[in-house]
Design an enzyme around this catalytic site. Structure first.
Site, PDB file in Angstrom:
ATOM      1  CB  ALA A   4      -5.308   4.349  -7.838  1.00 12.86           C
ATOM      2  N   GLY A   5      -3.729   1.658  -6.617  1.00 13.28           N
ATOM      3  CA  GLY A   5      -2.846   0.584  -7.078  1.00 13.28           C
ATOM      4  C   GLY A   5      -3.509  -0.784  -7.005  1.00 13.28           C
TER       5      GLY A   5
ATOM      6  CG  ASP B 131      -1.072   8.125   4.134  1.00 12.92           C
ATOM      7  OD1 ASP B 131      -2.284   7.811   4.073  1.00 12.92           O
ATOM      8  OD2 ASP B 131      -0.357   7.867   5.115  1.00 12.92           O
TER       9      ASP B 131
ATOM     10  CG  ASP C 286     -10.905  -0.843  -4.492  1.00  8.53           C
ATOM     11  OD1 ASP C 286     -11.525  -1.523  -3.657  1.00  8.53           O
ATOM     12  OD2 ASP C 286     -10.353  -1.325  -5.499  1.00  8.53           O
TER      13      ASP C 286
ATOM     14  CB  CYS D 270     -12.186  -7.011  -3.184  1.00  8.44           C
ATOM     15  SG  CYS D 270     -10.553  -7.130  -2.530  1.00  8.44           S
TER      16      CYS D 270
END
Ligand SMILES: C[S@@+](CC[C@H](N)C(=O)[O-])C[C@H]1O[C@@H](n2cnc3c(N)ncnc32)[C@H](O)[C@@H]1O
Length: 472
Positions: A287-288, A334, A351, A404
């Site tokens: 999430a970071g 993790d 993600d 990404c």
């Protein structure tokens, strides 16, 4: 490398503790700041987009000074491939034999001479002053000789020489569009049947991205973002034509945020994907710093669900807590050694850590930082995270696998590898789910697959990949 105005910086650098050393000469604080950030990128692996704002603040550069320092820093870092090819022809020393600080001054000088509206004699003059200041008088003569040769032609004329039409296509594009050759090849492969769009894609990587904001649903309304325009695709997005996003109270409060439109859409797609049964527990396992988690937690709250956001890095997990609402949980965990039971979640965002080749517009130095080995290094982690995310999903739930990066080896190859031999997972039609959210969205389907790929040159977004996987 957009043009800019002729502009002199301030001359009070000698009084700054972190500024240039005292030489008694007037300093150009704007150029010096750009140079310092470029050096830090080179020597300490600094990120320009993180370091530059703090340097600007420390040195009191605002408004047009800050804009020029930003343009010089980003333009020089992005254009390095093109400038090095030109500098190599103008120098009687091989580039690898030139001291790195001097080479960075030459790159900055080449950018000013070839890609800004600063008059060439002024651009050469200030670069030579900078060379004298950072490397001494002997080197400044060399800088003067090299940059005067650079100033002998404009950029178009130099490109005809360093990247002529008869050069092989990859090398030519690599020099003209300032991308390493391996990235040109990888992006061309990712475009598949649309590979003739490669030049447009590389050009888009060199453009400054427009600033898009997200109004996190239920926490902020789009009409709180006065002066913005509707985003082309995202129903919760807005384009900020200019100005500082932090001027909006909603952004300062964390109810709205700067977020690429494709990032918004992939998060909304996970929330919109059809699932059977319970819809109460959502997770974001990588999430970071919290962009997608911020949007997902807002939507989850509206729907009476709850998000658990995790990241393996404590400081990145800490950033997530600022983005999510009070109902969400944030843990340091993790994703390959899950802190949750199998079958816990109804919707999972993965993600995955990736090369970031889809976000080159935002990170000007990223293209030079790592080679193709990074793709191979990340592959096992991406696969393991996806396997574990599927394990954490309850039957009937959906995982969004997102990167990404459009690199095939990080996107469809990972998903296809993990699903090979499994008959308990369906691939949902991600482009269909996306057009349910953004009806005007076109051109995201990857060939004849159910995967979606955004592109900077087509959509004005980062090159974000999305696969939606439902377990049964
Ligand atoms: C692409 S970034 C996520 C961006 C984020 N979703 C957003 O929208 O702001 C990938 C994140 O994965 C984290 N990460 C890397 N390895 C991980 C692991 N084994 N488990 C959990 N998180 C991991 C990294 O620290 C990084 O913050």
């Amino acid at each position: 490398m957009p043009p800019t105005r002729h502009h002199r910086g301030r001359s009070n650098a000698n009084r700054r503790p972190d500024g240039p050393r005292r030489t008694g000469r007037p300093q150009d604080l704007v150029r010096r700041t750009a140079y310092d950030v470029i050096r830090a990128v080179d020597t300490r692996d600094a990120y320009a987009n993180l370091l530059l704002p703090s340097r600007l603040r420390e040195r009191g550069l605002t408004g047009r000074d800050a804009a020029l320092a930003t343009e010089l820093t980003y333009g020089t870092l992005r254009g390095r491939g093109t400038y090095d090819a030109i500098l190599a022809l103008c120098s009687d020393r091989e580039l690898r034999r030139i001291d790195r600080p001097l080479l960075d001054v030459l790159r900055l000088g080449a950018h000013q001479v070839l890609a800004t509206r600063i008059p060439p004699h002024a651009a050469v003059g200030t670069a030579v002053e900078l060379a004298r200041d950072v490397t001494g008088p002997g080197q400044s003569k060399f800088a003067n000789a090299v940059l005067r040769k650079v100033a002998g032609r404009d950029l178009a004329a130099w490109l005809e020489i360093v990247a002529p039409d008869d050069l092989d296509a990859t090398t030519r594009l690599s020099i003209r569009r300032s991308h390493p050759k391996w990235i040109v090849s990888a992006l061309r492969d990712a475009l598949g049947p649309d590979r003739d769009e490669i030049d447009a894609l590389l050009a888009a990587d060199n453009d400054r991205p427009r600033v898009t904001l997200v109004a996190r649903p239920g926490r902020a309304a789009l009409d709180e973002l006065a002066g913005t325009e509707p985003a082309p695709y995202s129903p919760v997005g807005a384009v900020l034509p200019d100005g500082d996003p932090a001027a909006f109270a909603a952004v300062r409060d964390g109810r709205a945020a700067v977020q690429d439109e494709a990032s918004q859409l992939v998060a909304l797609a996970l929330a919109a994907a059809g699932i059977d049964g319970r819809d109460a527990f959502w997770a974001d396992v990588c999430a970071g710093p919290g962009g997608k988690a911020g949007l997902l937690s807002a939507v989850a709250t509206q729907r009476g669900a709850r998000l658990l956001a995790a990241d393996v890095t404590p400081h990145r997990a800490a950033l997530v807590t600022r983005a999510v609402d009070d109902r969400a949980g944030v843990v340091v965990a993790d994703g390959t050694v899950p802190a949750w039971r199998p079958g816990s979640f109804d919707r999972i965002m993965l993600d995955a850590p990736c090369t970031g080749l889809g976000a080159l517009r935002r990170r000007p130095e990223a293209r030079w930082r790592r080679g193709p080995e990074a793709v191979a290094e990340l592959g096992p982690l991406q696969r393991e995270l996806l396997r574990k995310a599927l394990e954490a999903l309850r039957p009937g739930g959906v995982v969004a696998y997102v990167t990404c990066s459009p690199h095939l080896a990080e996107t469809r190859v990972v998903v296809d590898d993990v699903l090979r031999g499994r008959d308990d997972v369906d691939r949902l039609d991600a482009p269909d789910v996306l057009t349910g959210i953004a009806p005007s969205l076109d051109g995201v389907r990857v060939g004849d697959t159910p995967y979606a790929q955004f592109w900077p040159h087509r959509h004005g977004t980062d090159a974000m990949f999305l696969a939606l996987l439902r377990k049964h």
